[in-house]
Design a protein around this motif. Structure first.
Motif, PDB file in Angstrom:
ATOM      1  N   ILE A  91      46.157  39.979  42.806  1.00  0.00           N
ATOM      2  CA  ILE A  91      46.393  41.166  43.634  1.00  0.00           C
ATOM      3  C   ILE A  91      45.109  41.459  44.401  1.00  0.00           C
ATOM      4  CG2 ILE A  91      46.829  43.642  43.630  1.00  0.00           C
ATOM      5  CD1 ILE A  91      48.621  43.245  41.198  1.00  0.00           C
ATOM      6  N   VAL A  92      45.194  41.448  45.720  1.00  0.00           N
ATOM      7  CA  VAL A  92      44.051  41.760  46.577  1.00  0.00           C
ATOM      8  C   VAL A  92      44.118  43.239  46.931  1.00  0.00           C
ATOM      9  CG1 VAL A  92      42.958  41.361  48.811  1.00  0.00           C
ATOM     10  CG2 VAL A  92      43.870  39.432  47.497  1.00  0.00           C
ATOM     11  N   VAL A  93      43.027  43.950  46.654  1.00  0.00           N
ATOM     12  CA  VAL A  93      42.947  45.385  46.930  1.00  0.00           C
ATOM     13  C   VAL A  93      41.931  45.579  48.057  1.00  0.00           C
ATOM     14  CG1 VAL A  93      42.497  47.662  45.976  1.00  0.00           C
ATOM     15  CG2 VAL A  93      43.470  45.874  44.519  1.00  0.00           C
ATOM     16  N   ALA A  94      42.406  46.005  49.222  1.00  0.00           N
ATOM     17  CA  ALA A  94      41.551  46.077  50.409  1.00  0.00           C
ATOM     18  C   ALA A  94      40.899  47.451  50.544  1.00  0.00           C
ATOM     19  CB  ALA A  94      42.364  45.768  51.655  1.00  0.00           C
ATOM     20  N   SER A  95      39.663  47.434  51.038  1.00  0.00           N
ATOM     21  CA  SER A  95      38.984  48.666  51.438  1.00  0.00           C
ATOM     22  C   SER A  95      38.519  48.493  52.877  1.00  0.00           C
ATOM     23  CB  SER A  95      37.801  48.979  50.529  1.00  0.00           C
ATOM     24  OG  SER A  95      36.816  47.960  50.616  1.00  0.00           O
ATOM     25  N   THR A 125      48.704  38.143  32.580  1.00  0.00           N
ATOM     26  CA  THR A 125      47.269  38.231  32.869  1.00  0.00           C
ATOM     27  C   THR A 125      47.141  38.552  34.352  1.00  0.00           C
ATOM     28  OG1 THR A 125      46.707  36.572  31.187  1.00  0.00           O
ATOM     29  CG2 THR A 125      45.053  37.024  32.887  1.00  0.00           C
ATOM     30  N   GLN A 126      46.383  39.610  34.679  1.00  0.00           N
ATOM     31  CA  GLN A 126      46.314  40.046  36.068  1.00  0.00           C
ATOM     32  C   GLN A 126      44.867  40.129  36.561  1.00  0.00           C
ATOM     33  OE1 GLN A 126      49.241  40.921  38.157  1.00  0.00           O
ATOM     34  NE2 GLN A 126      47.520  40.247  39.429  1.00  0.00           N
ATOM     35  N   TYR A 127      44.611  39.487  37.707  1.00  0.00           N
ATOM     36  CA  TYR A 127      43.304  39.559  38.352  1.00  0.00           C
ATOM     37  C   TYR A 127      43.434  40.370  39.638  1.00  0.00           C
ATOM     38  CZ  TYR A 127      42.599  35.458  35.359  1.00  0.00           C
ATOM     39  OH  TYR A 127      42.556  34.601  34.291  1.00  0.00           O
ATOM     40  N   TYR A 128      42.490  41.300  39.823  1.00  0.00           N
ATOM     41  CA  TYR A 128      42.433  42.112  41.041  1.00  0.00           C
ATOM     42  C   TYR A 128      41.150  41.765  41.797  1.00  0.00           C
ATOM     43  CZ  TYR A 128      45.848  45.013  38.528  1.00  0.00           C
ATOM     44  OH  TYR A 128      46.943  45.469  37.834  1.00  0.00           O
ATOM     45  N   PHE A 129      41.244  41.492  43.083  1.00  0.00           N
ATOM     46  CA  PHE A 129      40.082  41.172  43.908  1.00  0.00           C
ATOM     47  C   PHE A 129      39.917  42.259  44.975  1.00  0.00           C
ATOM     48  CE2 PHE A 129      41.077  37.189  41.939  1.00  0.00           C
ATOM     49  CZ  PHE A 129      39.849  36.561  41.768  1.00  0.00           C
ATOM     50  N   VAL A 130      38.836  43.029  44.850  1.00  0.00           N
ATOM     51  CA  VAL A 130      38.550  44.070  45.828  1.00  0.00           C
ATOM     52  C   VAL A 130      37.870  43.413  47.027  1.00  0.00           C
ATOM     53  CG1 VAL A 130      37.426  46.285  46.249  1.00  0.00           C
ATOM     54  CG2 VAL A 130      38.249  45.724  43.949  1.00  0.00           C
ATOM     55  N   ALA A 144      41.538  42.097  34.880  1.00  0.00           N
ATOM     56  CA  ALA A 144      40.160  41.898  35.324  1.00  0.00           C
ATOM     57  C   ALA A 144      40.049  42.295  36.789  1.00  0.00           C
ATOM     58  CB  ALA A 144      39.722  40.448  35.134  1.00  0.00           C
ATOM     59  N   VAL A 145      39.038  43.093  37.091  1.00  0.00           N
ATOM     60  CA  VAL A 145      38.791  43.536  38.459  1.00  0.00           C
ATOM     61  C   VAL A 145      37.528  42.846  38.961  1.00  0.00           C
ATOM     62  CG1 VAL A 145      38.188  45.496  39.932  1.00  0.00           C
ATOM     63  CG2 VAL A 145      39.904  45.769  38.118  1.00  0.00           C
ATOM     64  N   TYR A 146      37.653  42.128  40.082  1.00  0.00           N
ATOM     65  CA  TYR A 146      36.508  41.457  40.702  1.00  0.00           C
ATOM     66  C   TYR A 146      35.977  42.363  41.802  1.00  0.00           C
ATOM     67  CZ  TYR A 146      37.459  37.287  38.029  1.00  0.00           C
ATOM     68  OH  TYR A 146      37.618  36.402  36.987  1.00  0.00           O
ATOM     69  N   TYR A 147      34.916  43.089  41.458  1.00  0.00           N
ATOM     70  CA  TYR A 147      34.296  44.012  42.407  1.00  0.00           C
ATOM     71  C   TYR A 147      33.341  43.264  43.340  1.00  0.00           C
ATOM     72  CZ  TYR A 147      31.376  47.902  44.029  1.00  0.00           C
ATOM     73  OH  TYR A 147      30.678  48.789  44.800  1.00  0.00           O
ATOM     74  N   GLU A 148      32.476  42.456  42.766  1.00  0.00           N
ATOM     75  CA  GLU A 148      31.574  41.587  43.532  1.00  0.00           C
ATOM     76  C   GLU A 148      31.766  40.158  43.021  1.00  0.00           C
ATOM     77  OE1 GLU A 148      27.863  44.739  43.934  1.00  0.00           O
ATOM     78  OE2 GLU A 148      28.104  43.538  42.131  1.00  0.00           O
ATOM     79  N   TYR A 149      31.760  39.182  43.928  1.00  0.00           N
ATOM     80  CA  TYR A 149      31.925  37.800  43.484  1.00  0.00           C
ATOM     81  C   TYR A 149      31.198  36.850  44.419  1.00  0.00           C
ATOM     82  CZ  TYR A 149      36.196  39.134  46.110  1.00  0.00           C
ATOM     83  OH  TYR A 149      37.088  39.695  46.990  1.00  0.00           O
ATOM     84  N   SER A 150      30.729  35.768  43.818  1.00  0.00           N
ATOM     85  CA  SER A 150      29.953  34.772  44.549  1.00  0.00           C
ATOM     86  C   SER A 150      30.847  33.590  44.907  1.00  0.00           C
ATOM     87  CB  SER A 150      28.803  34.267  43.671  1.00  0.00           C
ATOM     88  OG  SER A 150      29.315  33.503  42.597  1.00  0.00           O
ATOM     89  N   PHE A 151      30.289  32.582  45.621  1.00  0.00           N
ATOM     90  CA  PHE A 151      31.095  31.385  45.845  1.00  0.00           C
ATOM     91  C   PHE A 151      30.696  30.262  44.900  1.00  0.00           C
ATOM     92  CE2 PHE A 151      27.823  29.410  48.396  1.00  0.00           C
ATOM     93  CZ  PHE A 151      27.389  30.334  49.337  1.00  0.00           C
ATOM     94  N   ASN A 152      30.328  30.648  43.682  1.00  0.00           N
ATOM     95  CA  ASN A 152      30.101  29.686  42.619  1.00  0.00           C
ATOM     96  C   ASN A 152      31.407  29.534  41.830  1.00  0.00           C
ATOM     97  OD1 ASN A 152      29.363  28.376  40.185  1.00  0.00           O
ATOM     98  ND2 ASN A 152      27.257  29.102  40.381  1.00  0.00           N
ATOM     99  N   LEU A 153      32.062  28.391  41.977  1.00  0.00           N
ATOM    100  CA  LEU A 153      33.362  28.177  41.334  1.00  0.00           C
ATOM    101  C   LEU A 153      33.267  28.277  39.817  1.00  0.00           C
ATOM    102  CD1 LEU A 153      36.368  27.386  41.561  1.00  0.00           C
ATOM    103  CD2 LEU A 153      35.644  24.991  41.420  1.00  0.00           C
ATOM    104  N   VAL A 154      32.146  27.824  39.248  1.00  0.00           N
ATOM    105  CA  VAL A 154      31.966  27.896  37.801  1.00  0.00           C
ATOM    106  C   VAL A 154      32.110  29.339  37.326  1.00  0.00           C
ATOM    107  CG1 VAL A 154      30.353  27.524  35.895  1.00  0.00           C
ATOM    108  CG2 VAL A 154      30.488  25.858  37.753  1.00  0.00           C
ATOM    109  N   HIS A 155      31.466  30.260  38.043  1.00  0.00           N
ATOM    110  CA  HIS A 155      31.542  31.671  37.673  1.00  0.00           C
ATOM    111  C   HIS A 155      32.977  32.180  37.714  1.00  0.00           C
ATOM    112  CE1 HIS A 155      27.064  32.588  38.767  1.00  0.00           C
ATOM    113  NE2 HIS A 155      27.197  31.978  37.612  1.00  0.00           N
ATOM    114  N   LEU A 156      33.697  31.825  38.756  1.00  0.00           N
ATOM    115  CA  LEU A 156      35.071  32.307  38.879  1.00  0.00           C
ATOM    116  C   LEU A 156      35.942  31.791  37.742  1.00  0.00           C
ATOM    117  CD1 LEU A 156      37.304  33.761  40.500  1.00  0.00           C
ATOM    118  CD2 LEU A 156      37.765  31.558  41.590  1.00  0.00           C
ATOM    119  N   LEU A 157      35.902  30.480  37.499  1.00  0.00           N
ATOM    120  CA  LEU A 157      36.767  29.894  36.482  1.00  0.00           C
ATOM    121  C   LEU A 157      36.448  30.444  35.096  1.00  0.00           C
ATOM    122  CD1 LEU A 157      36.796  26.143  37.602  1.00  0.00           C
ATOM    123  CD2 LEU A 157      38.545  27.874  37.999  1.00  0.00           C
ATOM    124  N   GLN A 158      35.164  30.522  34.782  1.00  0.00           N
ATOM    125  CA  GLN A 158      34.798  30.964  33.439  1.00  0.00           C
ATOM    126  C   GLN A 158      35.036  32.457  33.237  1.00  0.00           C
ATOM    127  OE1 GLN A 158      30.803  29.463  32.838  1.00  0.00           O
ATOM    128  NE2 GLN A 158      31.607  27.563  32.005  1.00  0.00           N
TER     129      GLN A 158
END
Length: 635
Positions: free
Chosen positions: A366-370, A572-577, A542-556
């Motif tokens: 779920i993408v949450v836009a601001s 299981t639900q992931y939210y990307f702000v 899980a809410v992703y407030y800040e995220y990098s383009f390191n795939l390892v970080h995302l997967l883990q």
């Protein structure tokens, strides 16, 4: 000179002398020593200090592929120049035996991975023994991986995060311990994996095998750590070391490894840098190990060069025989190279997906836009101009703008090295700092108390809290972690924080409080908590407030709440702000959206590679940056 060379007509005989390859020269030896063949092609293999006019001694470390290359060089020269060259039967037999050994070992690995009928009898015996030793039984696919690692003795497990690699390794330990071959596991990995190894050991064996662990961080100074490994380790069955600690403890660790030990490198991608000091320590320790397992869910996040150290850890003396990949070949492989690399390494690693273990799929993201405020948009335009020639620095500054613009007033320390994991790069970011802003931007920064993205994230988390759902929030900046905690607690939402500065004991207390429902929201960052921590039994959002383009970080980070053990119908639900700017030249632009799309693309590449039983090769940092800022005008 040519007529003299033909008249003398030397002869050469290649043989083994005390295990060292040598070449005896009969006749005029200088016609060999002075030849272009020797100087250009052969010399690099020769131990000149131990050679004489009539005898060439080759370097001690040479393995059979080099023997074949040396034979090829001299044979061609002998044919061209008309002299006699013989290869002794002992050399031919050695090459044949080594090729046969490697082929057999390779064939065993393939047979197990393909579950061919010839291995079923031994697999069933293995399964029966492991089942008799472990209270928590391995899934069928985990058992095959465990059987593979046990049979191969030195092997890699590239199963995706959350698929139960630790349990499969403990299956290997259980049978080796039952057979009286191994007394302990020495696990070298990141600090935050220690708790998982302890929990998994207890869950797998319960009361049938009491855990007796030695955790290196329980000892405060170096001398105490050395004494613990030398004198307090005899009755320990699980010894936990982190990569940062091993350099000063090599002799003590090596002494232990010689004594009935299963050596495990967890998250082995941590030592992927070819010239890295940690890698050198790991390579030295692994040389003495009889049983070695390397674990990582992301074996080559950047290029095939990432497996160079891993293969040397497993096959230090045999690397050139088994693989022989040059550094250049791994860094910049051709299409043919990629095919050869995968063909050669395929028999020596196992890999399991969560789908194979029937872990229920996560819900669609779920993408949450601001939408950025006017002040944020103005600062965005200014940053684009100031950092037009330094895109890595621009990424850091835009991430700061989205969460707390006041961070823009501070220098980025250590030339950006602290962001190397976030940006998935090595080294410094040049010419990074433009913190001397005009009065206009200072006024704009001062006018922003809380960004639109910050408020959007808070609203989302508060809504989930009101539904009674525990939440984990993923951040990058420590400042963001504490600002979110302060704001949530002002709304009577209990928030726990784990970041790099959190002590190990406190981390465990906070995790336990979250699992026990004493904390409603856990706020952390992926480079602190994204490895070997299981939260799937209590948290599904899980809410992703800040995220990098390191795939390892995302997967883990995803796999903290999505892993083996989830019941069939569990969501299981992931939210990307994602924050959006109104760019005066290009319309709407979102850094978060671009990074998110790139991560999904990389994830698809990885999953496709797993399906085709090869190792993925992902995009470079330069490719990522081009994608992130594609079609964005900077003036």
């Amino acid at each position: 000179m040519m007529s003299n060379e033909h008249a003398v007509n030397p002869s050469l005989c290649l043989n083994l002398c005390d295990g060292i390859l040598t070449c005896k020269i009969s006749g005029e030896s200088m016609l060999i020593w002075n030849s272009s063949m020797y100087k250009i092609q052969l010399k690099r293999f020769v131990d000149s200090a131990n050679s004489s006019n009539q005898n060439i001694q080759f370097k001690v470390h040479l393995t059979y592929p080099y023997y074949k290359r040396i034979i090829e060089i001299i044979s061609r020269d002998a044919m061209n120049r008309g002299y006699v060259f013989e290869v002794a039967k002992e050399v031919k037999d050695h090459i044949k035996d080594r090729e046969l050994f490697i082929n057999e070992r390779s064939n065993v690995g393939i047979a197990i991975k393909q579950q061919l009928g010839i291995v079923f009898s031994q697999f069933n015996e293995y399964k029966a023994t492991v089942d008799s030793q472990m209270v928590r039984k391995l899934r069928e696919k985990q058992m095959w991986d465990s059987f593979f690692m046990w049979t191969m003795k030195r092997a890699a497990n590239f199963s995706v995060p959350g698929s139960g690699k630790t349990s499969s390794v403990l299956g290997v330990y259980s049978i080796l311990n039952f057979q009286n071959q191994v007394d302990r596991v020495i696990m070298i990995g990141p600090k935050n994996s220690f708790g998982s190894w302890i929990d998994e050991f207890k869950a797998c064996f319960e009361d049938t095998k009491s855990l007796n662990e030695l955790i290196i961080h329980d000892y405060k100074n170096l001398e105490d750590k050395k004494k613990a490994l030398l004198f307090d380790s005899n009755d320990k069955n699980l010894i936990l070391l982190n990569y940062e600690s091993i350099g000063s403890l090599i002799s003590e660790i090596t002494e232990l490894i010689k004594q009935r030990t299963l050596l495990v490198f967890d998250e082995v991608h941590k030592v992927k840098a070819m010239d890295g000091i940690r890698a050198q320590f790991a390579l030295e320790i692994a040389k003495e190990s009889q049983y070695t397992i390397a674990l990582t869910g992301t074996p080559i996040p950047n290029s095939y060069a990432d497996i160079y150290n891993l293969l040397h850890i497993l096959f230090h003396d045999e690397y050139n025989e088994f693989f022989g990949f040059s550094e250049r070949q791994l860094k910049s492989p051709t299409t043919d190279d990629v095919e050869i690399i995968n063909s050669k390494i395929q028999p020596f690693f196992c890999r399991t997906t969560k789908k194979q273990l029937q872990v229920p799929d996560a819900n669609e993201d779920i993408v949450v836009a601001s939408q950025a405020s006017d002040a944020e948009n103005k600062i965005f335009e200014i940053l684009l101009m100031k950092y037009a020639k330094n895109k890595l620095a621009l990424i850091i500054r835009l991430l700061q703008l989205e969460t707390n613009p006041k961070l823009l007033l501070n220098a980025i320390e250590n030339n950006g090295e602290d962001f190397s994991e976030i940006l998935d790069i090595s080294g410094e970011i040049e010419d990074i700092d433009y913190k001397d802003y005009s009065k206009e931007i200072l006024s704009l920064i001062a006018s922003i108390d809380k960004t639109e993205k910050f408020m959007t994230c808070l609203s989302l988390v508060e809504a989930l809290y009101k539904q009674g759902d525990p939440v984990i929030i993923w951040c990058i900046f420590v400042d963001s972690i504490f600002r979110l905690q302060t704001e949530l607690e002002s709304r009577n939402i209990r928030a726990g924080v784990i970041y790099g500065g959190t002590e190990s004991n406190n981390r465990q207390d906070i995790l336990n409080a979250f699992r026990n429902g004493e904390v409603d929201v856990l706020i952390t960052n992926p480079h602190t908590l994204a490895e070997s921590v299981s939260l799937h039994s209590v948290c599904h959002n899980a809410v992703y407030y800040e995220y990098s383009f390191n795939l390892v970080h995302l997967l883990q980070s995803k796999d903290r709440i999505h892993r083996l053990g989830l019941p069939k119908n569990q969501y299981t639900q992931y939210y990307f702000v994602q924050n959006h700017y109104n760019h005066k030249n290009d319309g709407e632009y979102s850094l978060d959206q671009r990074i998110y799309e790139r991560l999904l693309e990389k994830e698809d590449i990885m999953l496709d590679a797993i399906e085709n039983n090869v190792l993925e090769q992902l995009t470079s940092v330069d490719d990522d940056i081009e994608f992130i800022f594609k079609n964005l005008l900077f003036n």
